[in-house]
Design a protein around this motif. Sequence first.
Motif, short mmCIF file in Angstrom:
data_model
loop_
_atom_site.label_atom_id
_atom_site.label_comp_id
_atom_site.label_asym_id
_atom_site.label_seq_id
_atom_site.Cartn_x
_atom_site.Cartn_y
_atom_site.Cartn_z
N TYR A 434 0.95 -0.88 -0.28
CA TYR A 434 -0.45 0.18 -0.04
C TYR A 434 0.41 1.28 0.20
N ILE A 435 0.40 2.58 -0.66
CA ILE A 435 0.59 3.92 -0.08
C ILE A 435 -0.05 4.56 0.60
N LEU A 436 0.78 4.91 1.12
CA LEU A 436 -0.27 6.25 2.24
C LEU A 436 0.22 7.48 1.67
N THR A 437 -0.68 8.42 1.16
CA THR A 437 -0.27 9.39 0.52
C THR A 437 -1.86 10.82 1.73
N ALA A 438 -0.53 11.47 1.82
CA ALA A 438 -1.28 12.28 3.33
C ALA A 438 -1.23 13.66 2.51
N ASN A 439 -2.37 14.32 2.49
CA ASN A 439 -2.01 16.54 2.43
C ASN A 439 -2.73 17.63 3.79
N LYS A 440 -2.08 18.25 3.81
CA LYS A 440 -2.57 18.98 5.19
C LYS A 440 -2.02 20.38 4.60
N ARG A 441 -3.00 21.04 4.86
CA ARG A 441 -2.82 22.65 4.04
C ARG A 441 -1.54 22.41 3.16
N GLU A 442 0.22 23.20 3.16
CA GLU A 442 1.01 23.10 2.42
C GLU A 442 2.07 22.02 2.75
N LEU A 443 1.06 20.77 2.69
CA LEU A 443 2.40 19.93 3.09
C LEU A 443 1.90 18.98 2.97
N ALA A 449 3.31 1.29 2.61
CA ALA A 449 3.47 -0.25 3.84
C ALA A 449 2.93 -1.43 3.41
N SER A 450 3.43 -1.30 4.20
CA SER A 450 2.99 -3.32 4.78
C SER A 450 2.06 -3.75 6.01
N TRP A 451 2.36 -3.30 6.82
CA TRP A 451 1.44 -3.89 7.74
C TRP A 451 0.00 -2.70 7.40
N VAL A 452 -0.69 -3.23 7.38
CA VAL A 452 -2.48 -2.84 7.20
C VAL A 452 -3.46 -4.46 7.63
N THR A 453 -3.82 -3.73 7.73
CA THR A 453 -5.12 -4.74 8.32
C THR A 453 -6.42 -4.07 8.85
#
Length: 575
Positions: A434-443, A449-453
């Motif tokens: 898996y790939i976690l993607t995040a955006n918060k304001r200008e960040l 990731a592989s440890w997802v349950t």
Amino acid sequence: MVATPIKTKKRLSIQTGDIAENTTTIRSLDWDRDRFDIEFGLQNGTTYNSYIIRGEKIALIDTSHVKFRQLYIDTITGLIDPKTIDYLVVSHTEPDHSGLVKDILELAPQATIVGSKVAINFLKNFIHQPFEYIAVKTGDSLDLGKGHVLEFVNAPNLHWPDTILTYDQGTETLYTCDVFGMHYCSDVLYDEHLEDIAPDYHFYYECLMGPNARSVLSALKRMDKLGHFSLVANGHGPLLRYNVHELVERYRTWSEEQSKADKSVAVFYISDYGYSDRLSQAIAKGITKAGVAVEMVDLKSADAQDVHEIVSGSAGLVVGMPPLEGTHSNETTSNIGTILAAAKNKQYIGMFESYGDNDEPIDPLLTRFREAGLNKGFNPIRVKDTPTEAIYQLCEEAGVDLGQALTQAKKVKQRKSLDSDLDKAIGRISGGLYILTANKRELNGAMLASWVTQASFDPPGFTVAVAKDRAIESLMQVGDSFVLNILEEGKYQPLMKHFLKRFRPGSDRFEGVNVQTANNGSPILVDALAYLECEVVSRMECSDHWIVYSKVSNGRVSNPDGLTATHHRKVGNYY
């Protein structure tokens, strides 16, 4: 002891309450504040706590944030005649606690300011008017009468270079300003519900005190000599009355764990010049996330011999550029020379400018460090405008890079030595990709990731393990949103190759990647098999990871016949 809230319209309010004999708190409640200091997020607002002690003489300990100016002045003038204030104790000069010092002095010109020597110097530059003062150090005391004898303890770098703690022997109350505080806004005056405040208390420690763990331990040793204290009157959040020993000892435990690190980095900054202190805190936070200890040193007030010893014992150095000229330019220039003289071959070096408009140039000094055989810890950080969230994130990521560089050899050695049957057995626990993607304001941020349950049906939710030294960890606090992109078997290699790259601090993780924007603002990887829009509900700390539980609000599959890519390891002691 009944607290009386005084409400206003803008979600700013004042709460007063008697907390001990002849002692009253004025708490400025900032219900909606969601960012603080070195730009870490707040989930529950914050408070700014101030205190009045009435002996034969009257002392006011700290003031408040400027946004509370009229509310605070109206409240304090309703409690006492300002012209009866004999002493104004300034625990430290950070604006959220000292923002109204000048206002109080206008109402109480007869008051004597009490603070550390560094704090007094700061205030002279800030107030720009003559005032009476007493510069105190550890062991000094002030008798207010009626049993209220104030004893002072220097606590530099917690988390401000000029911090002092104040102990009232008569009421066994310890006034600590930032120390033992938390950003938690509530009209509950004390720590009655430990389970409610514990996460914010720990998060606050991690962000502000963790990078100064060694200074915390030094302050605790000085505190131990004060004797018993039954109340901690802090500067943020509820006061500590019911769980004093437990919460103080948590600081000791966390700081001891932090200080056990095999290697340390000396972070040199210039207090009250540009944004040197805040930038250095952000870098220090990143370093500690990688499991490396930090020693914070104010170049303005540090002794040359101490600087030499700290440099000699450090594996890495971070230097904030000093001003070319000014009140303390001679002292800082001298200490820069001491750092150069003490620096050793194979140490790591990182440098930053602090937006002071008057910085020494980085390149000539960096060249001298490199010629002395030091390795580059991160690229120079050049801040020419007021720092933004993105700049603070860049600083944190630079600190992580430096910390990881110092621990890489140890990790490789551990991987080679831990090849037991147990490690091989744990390695047979498989996971998806898996790939976690995040955006918060200008960040923005991303992580493979592989440890997802999956963890719940209603609401649909799952857990993911995020290593403490991952840059995206700062974007996955409670209440934050992100996207879980599920990779497809046979088609994941390009995405995996891209996100396995080592990104420079502050760089765009999504450059060259086909993305769309989710409803929660985070990037969706168009080439993924499926995606889930998520919100962080809770976090559980493990030794080297955070277990993040999130609920899912939306999702979609791009290929109904596709299968999730899987990940198999030979051993279980690294990814």
